[in-house]
Scaffold this active site. Structure first.
Site, PDB file in Angstrom:
ATOM      1  N   HIS A 168       9.104 -17.323  52.838  1.00  0.00           N
ATOM      2  CA  HIS A 168       7.798 -17.662  52.266  1.00  0.00           C
ATOM      3  C   HIS A 168       7.439 -16.554  51.284  1.00  0.00           C
ATOM      4  O   HIS A 168       7.616 -15.371  51.578  1.00  0.00           O
ATOM      5  CB  HIS A 168       6.762 -17.734  53.397  1.00  0.00           C
ATOM      6  N   ARG A 219      -3.048 -19.745  47.109  1.00  0.00           N
ATOM      7  CA  ARG A 219      -2.658 -20.166  45.754  1.00  0.00           C
ATOM      8  C   ARG A 219      -3.165 -21.582  45.457  1.00  0.00           C
ATOM      9  O   ARG A 219      -3.614 -21.866  44.355  1.00  0.00           O
ATOM     10  CB  ARG A 219      -1.133 -20.082  45.594  1.00  0.00           C
TER      11      ARG A 219
END
Ligand SMILES: Cc1cc2nc3c(=O)[nH]c(=O)nc-3n(C[C@H](O)[C@H](O)[C@H](O)COP(=O)(O)OP(=O)(O)OC[C@H]3O[C@@H](n4cnc5c(N)ncnc54)[C@H](O)[C@@H]3O)c2cc1C
Length: 640
Positions: free
Chosen positions: A256, A276
């Site tokens: 990740h 994000r």
């Protein structure tokens, strides 16, 4: 030596190993199909990776953008997996995910809402439209709470019918499975049950059952920097191999892009992609939004190439392209890795992730409460005012037990099923965020249904299912062996070295020489492990627990390294510095791992061919970036 006579014994129709989303959904379905089911969990009930899931569940309900549908979700999933996914699993997943989310709501899940009262959906990397149903950044908690509530509701029904709460569905928490037993010979060889031990007391429990569902989650604890917690030692993967099953796609691990890099004590702890999705931008030490430099050719037409367009997308997604911060995770993780390597990292060796300039403080605290709390408590960083420092962390394994895509039956082992992160194929070379929680529900349900059907099949043939006393004795002797050794070292030292080896040599960027070095080290660790000893008694002895997990960790790590060495290309979660390109020829290949008497072998197997109907959902120009001309012709895409 353990006295076999005194061992606690149970008989259930279906035994489910694992109480995360996949395991609970499977058990509910087995019970709904009239079968008794036991759910066994190594950790406390409710403590699974599922509960840690933050961002949401991907399902094309179209609540926020009505252009979304299963076909778009299917396309995004295949693109994210770089077309290595089992197309049938991706199809079932995309088609059934909305029903599974609505079902969860009917069972009591309280999702965040849109202004007009529908389940709210948020943006995530690789998803064309806002698609993740969520509860702040604590979606997994709500999912587990709801599934547990459903189990209690079913137990109350059972109480009314039978007088016993746990007659149809019983949970065994802190009960670790060490072995899956088989019975019969030749064509009649099938699953017979499992051996487990109570972690608090160290006493053994035998479960006999016609079907066993593996829902044990991932393998990330074999890496030093990881978002995974202590349970994730690949037990289900290893036990499937040990009873004759196979694993697929083991070279594909997801790193990740955003884990905490500091303080060191929490390095690797996840920073959800929702940061994000909700507008967070990534910058390097020079203040540059570097993701614009890393948009690969295959995604060029789908992502904004200027900051202005990327920023406009947040308010006008229909007329602008998405910011490259929302590329699939493998792309973002590699980009961060390159920036840090090029000397443009933050003081603690990551990059900056900043949402404070996009959203007001109260909105950040409302949408990302856990993230706000996590940074404030652990790093004294207020994410409503300042940037976070983040870097890649080992997060998810795309590889897992090879299963039939419709029934989740493990290939080669009758009566064995696998679902959730422990099973392979669905996500290809890289999973999109949010697609795990939906996978758990879709395939957990299917595993439970077909595990129940298998019980009828066996009983319909008049067969009895028993574990032989000899097999039981052998499994007990194996489990207790570490206590019998006088010399030898602690399992902790061996696990530490394994984590170091996997992180440094089979991590985010790989080369043949380093993987070979890792394989030599794994062999050395196996030699050390054969002599590992534990001290103390059997009652709550974490050293002994680790001694039982470690052989599984080493076996699975060896599978990862061997597959990583064989696949000579870079795709999704597998990046080879010495073979940096994607290869059309390798895209047609799955690596299938088997292990006999701990001897690991890998064979190449052709990927199933996508149907023309599904292939017709893509432009030929896009498919040609992944497939050979010969394949394109065989799909008859041109005539659609
Ligand atoms: C921090 C974090 C955030 C995430 N956020 C998201 C997200 O927002 N959206 C998304 O889609 N995915 C997310 N993921 C991924 C997702 O949570 C996992 O992939 C998923 O929950 C796995 O579910 P599972 O049911 O397969 O296994 P898990 O939930 O991992 O459960 C596994 C179970 O198996 C048990 N077990 C293991 N070995 C044994 C054994 N030997 N005997 C008995 N029991 C055993 C464990 O105790 C546990 O109960 C996240 C993961 C993490 C770590």
């Amino acid at each position: 030596m353990e006295n076999i006579e005194r061992i606690e014994r149970y008989k259930f129709d279906v035994v489910v190993i694992g109480a995360g989303g996949a395991g609970l959904r499977a058990a509910i379905e087995a019970r709904a199909n009239g079968k008794s089911a036991a759910v066994l969990s190594k950790s406390l009930f409710g403590k699974a990776h599922t509960v840690m899931a933050e961002g949401g569940i991907a399902a094309s309900m179209g609540n926020v953008n009505d252009r979304d549908n299963w076909q778009v979700h299917f396309g995004d999933t295949m693109r994210g997996g770089k077309f290595l996914n089992h197309y049938r699993m991706a199809e079932l997943h995309a088609k059934e995910a909305p029903d599974r989310v609505w079902e969860l709501e009917a069972w009591g899940a309280l999702f965040d809402r849109t202004k007009d009262g529908k389940i709210s959906q948020r943006n995530f990397g690789g998803h064309e439209y806002p698609r993740l149903a969520h509860v702040g950044d604590r979606t997994g908690l709500e999912m587990i709470r709801t599934l547990q509530q459903r189990i209690v509701a079913l137990q109350q029904e059972d109480k009314q019918k039978t007088g016993e709460f746990e007659s149809g569905l019983k949970v065994f928490a802190e009960c670790s499975v060490t072995k899956i037993f088989m019975t019969g010979e030749g064509d009649d060889r099938r699953v017979a049950g499992v051996l487990a031990y109570w972690r608090p007391s160290g006493t053994f429990v035998l479960f006999e059952s016609e079907s066993v569902v593996i829902a044990t989650g991932g393998i990330g604890k074999s890496f030093k920097v990881t978002s995974n917690s202590w349970e994730y030692t690949g037990d289900g993967h290893a036990m499937a191999l040990e009873c004759g099953g196979s694993l697929v796609n083991m070279e594909f691990l997801q790193f990740h892009p955003t884990g905490m890099v500091w303080p060191l004590s929490v390095k690797g702890l996840l920073v959800t992609e929702s940061v994000r999705g909700d507008g967070g931008v990534l910058t390097n030490s020079e203040g540059r939004r570097f993701m614009f430099d890393y948009i690969p050719d295959v995604f060029k037409s789908k992502y904004a190439t200027t900051e202005e367009e990327a920023d406009r997308w947040y308010t006008d997604p229909d007329n602008n392209l998405r910011p490259p911060e929302l590329l699939p995770r493998d792309e973002v993780a590699r980009a961060i890795n390159s920036e840090v390597k090029a000397g443009r990292g933050t003081p603690h060796g990551g990059v900056f992730l900043d949402v404070s300039k996009r959203l007001p403080a109260d909105v950040i605290r409302a949408k990302l409460p856990s993230m706000w709390h996590q940074f404030k408590e652990l790093a004294d960083v207020d994410i409503t005012q300042e940037a976070m420092e983040v870097g890649p962390t080992c997060h998810y394994v795309m590889g897992g037990v090879e299963v039939d895509p419709d029934t989740q039956a493990a290939v080669g082992v009758k009566g064995l099923f696998a679902a959730g992160e422990a099973s392979g194929g669905m996500h290809g070379s890289n999973r999109l965020g949010g697609n795990s929680l939906s996978d758990l529900l879709v395939f957990g349900r299917r595993a439970g249904q077909f595990a129940a059907e298998h019980v009828d099949e066996v009983r319909g043939q008049g067969k009895q299912t028993h574990v032989s006393e000899a097999d039981l004795q052998a499994a007990l002797d194996w489990a207790l062996a570490p206590f019998t050794r006088v010399e030898g070292e602690s399992p902790y030292a061996i696990q530490y070295d394994l984590q170091d080896t996997m992180n440094a040599l089979v991590g985010i960027i790989r080369t043949a020489s380093e993987i070979e070095e890792a394989l030599v080290k794994i062999q050395e660790l196996k030699v050390r492990m054969a002599n590992m000893k534990v001290i103390g008694g059997r009652a709550y002895n974490p050293g002994w627990h680790l001694a039982l997990d470690l052989p599984k960790q080493l076996l699975v790590s060896q599978c990862v390294a061997m597959a990583a060495l064989i696949r000579e290309e870079s795709r999704g979660g597998h990046t080879r510095e010495d073979f940096p390109e994607m290869s059309d020829e390798w895209r047609k290949v799955n690596l299938i791992v088997r292990a006999e008497a701990q001897e690991v072998t890998i064979v190449k197997q052709s990927l199933p061919t996508m149907t023309s109907e599904l292939a017709g959902l893509f432009d030929e120009s896009e498919l040609s970036k992944y497939m050979t001309l010969e394949e394109l012709d065989s799909l008859v895409v041109r005539t659609l």
